[in-house]
Design a protein around this motif. Structure first.
Motif, PDB file in Angstrom:
ATOM      1  N   VAL A 188     -20.567 -19.975  56.182  1.00  0.00           N
ATOM      2  CA  VAL A 188     -19.941 -21.302  56.263  1.00  0.00           C
ATOM      3  C   VAL A 188     -19.925 -21.784  57.722  1.00  0.00           C
ATOM      4  O   VAL A 188     -20.232 -22.947  58.008  1.00  0.00           O
ATOM      5  N   ARG A 215     -23.410 -22.829  58.738  1.00  0.00           N
ATOM      6  CA  ARG A 215     -23.791 -24.101  58.121  1.00  0.00           C
ATOM      7  C   ARG A 215     -23.141 -25.273  58.859  1.00  0.00           C
ATOM      8  O   ARG A 215     -23.787 -26.287  59.138  1.00  0.00           O
ATOM      9  N   LEU A 216     -21.858 -25.127  59.195  1.00  0.00           N
ATOM     10  CA  LEU A 216     -21.164 -26.203  59.914  1.00  0.00           C
ATOM     11  C   LEU A 216     -21.813 -26.458  61.278  1.00  0.00           C
ATOM     12  O   LEU A 216     -22.014 -27.610  61.678  1.00  0.00           O
ATOM     13  N   VAL A 217     -22.123 -25.374  61.990  1.00  0.00           N
ATOM     14  CA  VAL A 217     -22.732 -25.510  63.311  1.00  0.00           C
ATOM     15  C   VAL A 217     -24.077 -26.239  63.196  1.00  0.00           C
ATOM     16  O   VAL A 217     -24.378 -27.156  63.972  1.00  0.00           O
ATOM     17  N   THR A 270     -25.005 -28.239  60.769  1.00  0.00           N
ATOM     18  CA  THR A 270     -24.752 -29.626  60.352  1.00  0.00           C
ATOM     19  C   THR A 270     -24.464 -30.512  61.568  1.00  0.00           C
ATOM     20  O   THR A 270     -24.991 -31.620  61.690  1.00  0.00           O
ATOM     21  N   LEU A 271     -23.634 -30.002  62.478  1.00  0.00           N
ATOM     22  CA  LEU A 271     -23.317 -30.780  63.674  1.00  0.00           C
ATOM     23  C   LEU A 271     -24.552 -31.020  64.524  1.00  0.00           C
ATOM     24  O   LEU A 271     -24.816 -32.131  64.984  1.00  0.00           O
ATOM     25  N   LYS A 272     -25.309 -29.948  64.734  1.00  0.00           N
ATOM     26  CA  LYS A 272     -26.526 -30.067  65.552  1.00  0.00           C
ATOM     27  C   LYS A 272     -27.475 -31.105  64.943  1.00  0.00           C
ATOM     28  O   LYS A 272     -27.979 -31.989  65.647  1.00  0.00           O
ATOM     29  N   PHE A 299     -29.321 -22.129  69.159  1.00  0.00           N
ATOM     30  CA  PHE A 299     -30.033 -22.126  67.883  1.00  0.00           C
ATOM     31  C   PHE A 299     -31.378 -21.455  68.061  1.00  0.00           C
ATOM     32  O   PHE A 299     -32.062 -21.707  69.047  1.00  0.00           O
ATOM     33  N   ASP A 330     -15.597 -25.188  50.200  1.00  0.00           N
ATOM     34  CA  ASP A 330     -15.819 -23.928  50.917  1.00  0.00           C
ATOM     35  C   ASP A 330     -14.703 -23.703  51.937  1.00  0.00           C
ATOM     36  O   ASP A 330     -14.118 -24.657  52.452  1.00  0.00           O
ATOM     37  N   LEU A 331     -14.449 -22.443  52.236  1.00  0.00           N
ATOM     38  CA  LEU A 331     -13.405 -22.106  53.206  1.00  0.00           C
ATOM     39  C   LEU A 331     -14.035 -21.695  54.531  1.00  0.00           C
ATOM     40  O   LEU A 331     -14.843 -20.769  54.588  1.00  0.00           O
ATOM     41  N   TRP A 332     -13.656 -22.392  55.608  1.00  0.00           N
ATOM     42  CA  TRP A 332     -14.069 -21.954  56.942  1.00  0.00           C
ATOM     43  C   TRP A 332     -12.901 -21.228  57.579  1.00  0.00           C
ATOM     44  O   TRP A 332     -11.824 -21.795  57.720  1.00  0.00           O
ATOM     45  N   TYR A 367     -20.314 -23.571  69.503  1.00  0.00           N
ATOM     46  CA  TYR A 367     -19.423 -24.697  69.225  1.00  0.00           C
ATOM     47  C   TYR A 367     -18.047 -24.192  68.804  1.00  0.00           C
ATOM     48  O   TYR A 367     -17.931 -23.304  67.968  1.00  0.00           O
ATOM     49  N   LEU A 405     -15.521 -24.847  66.651  1.00  0.00           N
ATOM     50  CA  LEU A 405     -15.361 -25.709  65.471  1.00  0.00           C
ATOM     51  C   LEU A 405     -13.925 -26.149  65.229  1.00  0.00           C
ATOM     52  O   LEU A 405     -13.690 -27.227  64.679  1.00  0.00           O
ATOM     53  N   LEU A 464     -20.116 -37.980  62.722  1.00  0.00           N
ATOM     54  CA  LEU A 464     -19.424 -36.727  62.410  1.00  0.00           C
ATOM     55  C   LEU A 464     -18.795 -36.771  61.027  1.00  0.00           C
ATOM     56  O   LEU A 464     -18.926 -35.834  60.230  1.00  0.00           O
ATOM     57  N   ALA A 474     -21.386 -36.529  58.357  1.00  0.00           N
ATOM     58  CA  ALA A 474     -22.033 -35.215  58.297  1.00  0.00           C
ATOM     59  C   ALA A 474     -21.151 -34.197  57.586  1.00  0.00           C
ATOM     60  O   ALA A 474     -21.630 -33.371  56.814  1.00  0.00           O
ATOM     61  N   ILE A 475     -19.846 -34.247  57.849  1.00  0.00           N
ATOM     62  CA  ILE A 475     -18.950 -33.215  57.300  1.00  0.00           C
ATOM     63  C   ILE A 475     -18.411 -33.626  55.930  1.00  0.00           C
ATOM     64  O   ILE A 475     -18.160 -32.788  55.073  1.00  0.00           O
TER      65      ILE A 475
END
Lengths: 479, 479
Positions: free
Chosen positions: A448, A451-453, A455-457, A472, B182-184, B197, B199, B456, B459-460
């Motif tokens: 997770v 995936r978030l990292v 997504t931001l990139k 990356f 999903d859980l981050w 990053y 997050l 942002l 994207a999220i």
């Protein structure tokens, strides 16, 4: 794909935007931008671009975007994870050096803020703050050559994090050229501003993968009128942690540094300066510094504190600096470790963090493994104990050939990472990920998180031209 | 589109996931979740969901995603910008209350960290820290009912920001249910961790628009053994700023609060408690608090400091608290302002920040405009001067009908925002944007900033189901 220099067309296009003095493309003039500080790597680049203004950074980024050229933003090139140089993974990129954007834009002593170009040398910022009777507390070995933009991009740490925080905590505003060349200006001079997403947080610590920082606004602190420094000898790392806990409670928020040094490191410090003599004879050394304004009875506070902890046998021996020169000599030991290691040549270098209470376990496990499985290699443990941050380094035997040492070093590093990971710690407390810690980063984070990292990139840099290969992998391998 | 309650099918689906006790859909049981603290707004919702575990939050989010239901995450519902309730802009949403996730998960006094569920009441966290002889320094009026998850989502401020920072600065880890369920998990217990990053920064201050915070890990500080409080009378706001500068230099990092109060506010405090008597007679009051461990001679430090600034005529009159009870009485004045205003009914309420040195100008301009253009309205200026943060509020004449006052209030607020904007300040120093400050937010930020913020969000939360109408307009109007 192999790149043999830059094509005349591209060079001409870059020179139209940056002028001849803004483009370096021959090996000699590019050399200093492609060598990394540790000597471990030597990079390559199509060209080194040296924009002289924010507008030129924007123009260069737009042109590179049009040409499809990857960009590697570079500050003082003092990072330790190859974040600002290609090490074979980013061929065909240009380096964009911020060194010509080197003005202090303004100092506002009433507001305790300072604005500077990204290319400003950290020491110059510290000096400018000092001139106004203020302190910019970011302090690291490379401060004479690292740049504030690089400090922001890498979220630099150093010896005063305990009191003042990381670069992230010291930054109130940023100015960033985005991957499409647009300028995001996040300067306000405000100490407190809670308007929606705090965009600067995105770029701090992003290691140039989301844009190029062109300006930084930092918080200043009042300059401490008094500094007291002591060098202590302790029986063990356990007692060092107990000492730290007590110091946090007894010394209020006046501790500005709490560094621990295993006594085995002394030899290393003497490589940097053979005249160095350890002020104490004990297995573990602690360098503690308190600082405050004039109104606190700082020396008696430290004296009373030390009397108390010596009575409880947490500290075996203590030497208080009687002068600025003596304090400087204590710090020369700490700083000599870094230089001594560099002189020693190749060595395993880590930047681990664990919960503060796990520091003794980390060091014991790491030392035990090295002694058992790699006899002849020398463990060195020192670091910013108050942050849970230990630089556990391992020096190869002097008679081992460098190539053999490097091969063995890879295995040792991997094992140290396993130890810190099993303790729930981090493989990068302050140095970042860059190109050298990418694999352990991507395998260590949850799917997770990965995936978030990503997504931001992808959202901010959809073309993937900002510092590819840093943080990356060039080929996405995140599972 | 008008919503008349929840359909039986949807209710049944929600109850399958959360149980009957996890779903409230009748007006009576939803009432407390839909009323806002100020009484200015009353919201609506299809249902209030009350998950009892992180897994239930995930299941609820997934189900809402499938059903296309908008979600409004809610903590203690004490925010001041309608960030956690619909005010007519988010019809057909469900409120997701975190109140049943209210456990303290762990306290690690050696590491100075604490983990808690998002629904933990702030005061309970402060108490748990206190039990371990530690301090969790976040301190605000609503601490008896606000929740730590809401503090994180809104990046809460309060009276101790000067010393310890905003919520953002006090958080070392977060756990978030993302818009896809999903859980981050960003918990590590590490004080220092520089792996790529950061997050958690994304979710802190995002006001629930990027996910639902389910857990928070915070930094603790040593509990100060000593607190000294003084209530000061000053000739002007200019002298208050000069006093602050001197205090920062003389009192090291031991100032824990520096609040300024215009003397006109006294009447307001007396609305909350008629027995309140101002300890000084002067145009401007300052409440200063120092705190430290036992080893600092704190009282003599404060006495010497005050002697110096009185000699320089920065301070006209000073009363030192001789007991904890007297210190509490000083704070009752400051806290009474908030309660007194609430009792007074509708009023213009702002949360402005400027450069510290611009505070006197801000107050003079705002007072001048109110006196000239809105005679009979009463200006009130108080706030966290050390952060540049002023709550400049304006009370309508008592004989003005509320509807008329509200209409006039809109114009007054707009003009106050113009004044602060012209000074380069912020229309939200600590309260956030929510639903009530959205227009001024989107018109005040640059197009590049707006684009980044929207990028942002998209994207999220591509489906736009997380707290729509908060921070972002329901219909995108960013230019």
């Amino acid at each position: 794909m192999t790149f043999h220099g830059i094509s005349p067309d591209i060079r001409a296009a870059l020179e139209r935007v940056l002028g001849q003095s803004g483009v370096a493309a021959d090996p000699t003039s590019m050399a200093k931008y492609l060598a990394d500080w540790s000597g471990d790597h030597h990079g390559s680049a199509l060209a080194v671009l040296k924009p002289a203004s924010v507008a030129e950074v924007q123009a260069a980024v737009r042109l590179c975007g049009t040409l499809g050229l990857a960009m590697i933003p570079q500050g003082g090139n003092t990072g330790l994870v190859a974040g600002a140089i290609d090490i074979g993974t980013t061929p065909g990129a240009v380096v964009i050096s911020l060194e010509r954007l080197n003005r202090i834009r303004s100092v506002d002593a009433d507001n305790f803020t300072l604005q500077a170009d990204a290319g400003c040398i950290l020491q110059h910022i510290k000096d400018a703050a000092d001139d106004q009777d203020c302190l910019f507390p970011l302090a690291l070995g490379a401060q004479g050559s690292c740049q504030i933009g690089g400090n922001a991009a890498s979220n630099a740490g150093g010896v005063n994090v305990l009191r003042y925080g990381m670069a992230r905590d010291l930054i109130v505003g940023l100015e960033v050229v985005l991957p499409d060349g647009d300028l995001w200006s996040g300067f306000s001079g405000l100490r407190k501003d809670n308007r929606g997403y705090d965009l600067k947080q995105l770029f701090i610590g992003a290691e140039g993968t989301l844009g190029i920082i062109t300006g930084v606004e930092v918080k200043l602190s009042p300059k401490p009128g008094q500094i007291e420094t002591a060098y202590l000898g302790l029986p063990s790392f356990e007692s060092a942690i107990a000492l730290f806990r007590q110091a946090r409670r007894d010394c209020s928020d006046l501790i500005s540094a709490f560094e621990i040094i295993g006594s085995e490191c002394m030899e290393l410090a003497r490589l940097a300066d053979p005249t160095i003599v350890a002020p104490v004879d004990a297995p573990v050394h602690v360098l503690i510094e308190l600082s405050s304004g004039a109104a606190v009875e700082l020396r008696s506070l430290l004296v009373d504190f030390l009397a108390g902890v010596m009575e409880r046998h947490l500290v075996a021996d203590a030497v208080l600096a009687e002068s600025g020169a003596q304090a400087k000599a204590f710090w020369a030991i700490r700083e000599g470790l870094v230089e001594g290691q560099a002189r020693r040549g190749y060595h395993v270098r880590t930047d681990l963090s664990v919960r503060i209470s796990d520091i003794p376990t980390l060091i014991a496990q790491a030392r035990g493994f090295v002694a058992l499985e790699h006899p002849g290699w020398i463990s060195q443990a020192y670091g910013h104990a108050g942050d849970g941050n230990i630089h556990f380094n391992v020096l190869p035997p002097l008679d081992l050939a460098e190539a053999d040492a490097r091969a063995r070093g890879v295995a040792i590093t991997a094992r140290l990472y396993d130890i810190v990971t099993a303790l729930g710690g981090s493989v990068s407390a302050e140095h970042g990920i860059g190109r050298t810690r990418q694999r352990v980063y991507w395998t260590g984070m949850s799917p997770v998180h990965c995936r978030l990292v990503s997504t931001l990139k992808n959202a901010i840099d959809p073309a993937g031209l900002m510092n590819p290969g840093c943080l990356f992998p060039v080929t996405e391998t995140c599972s």
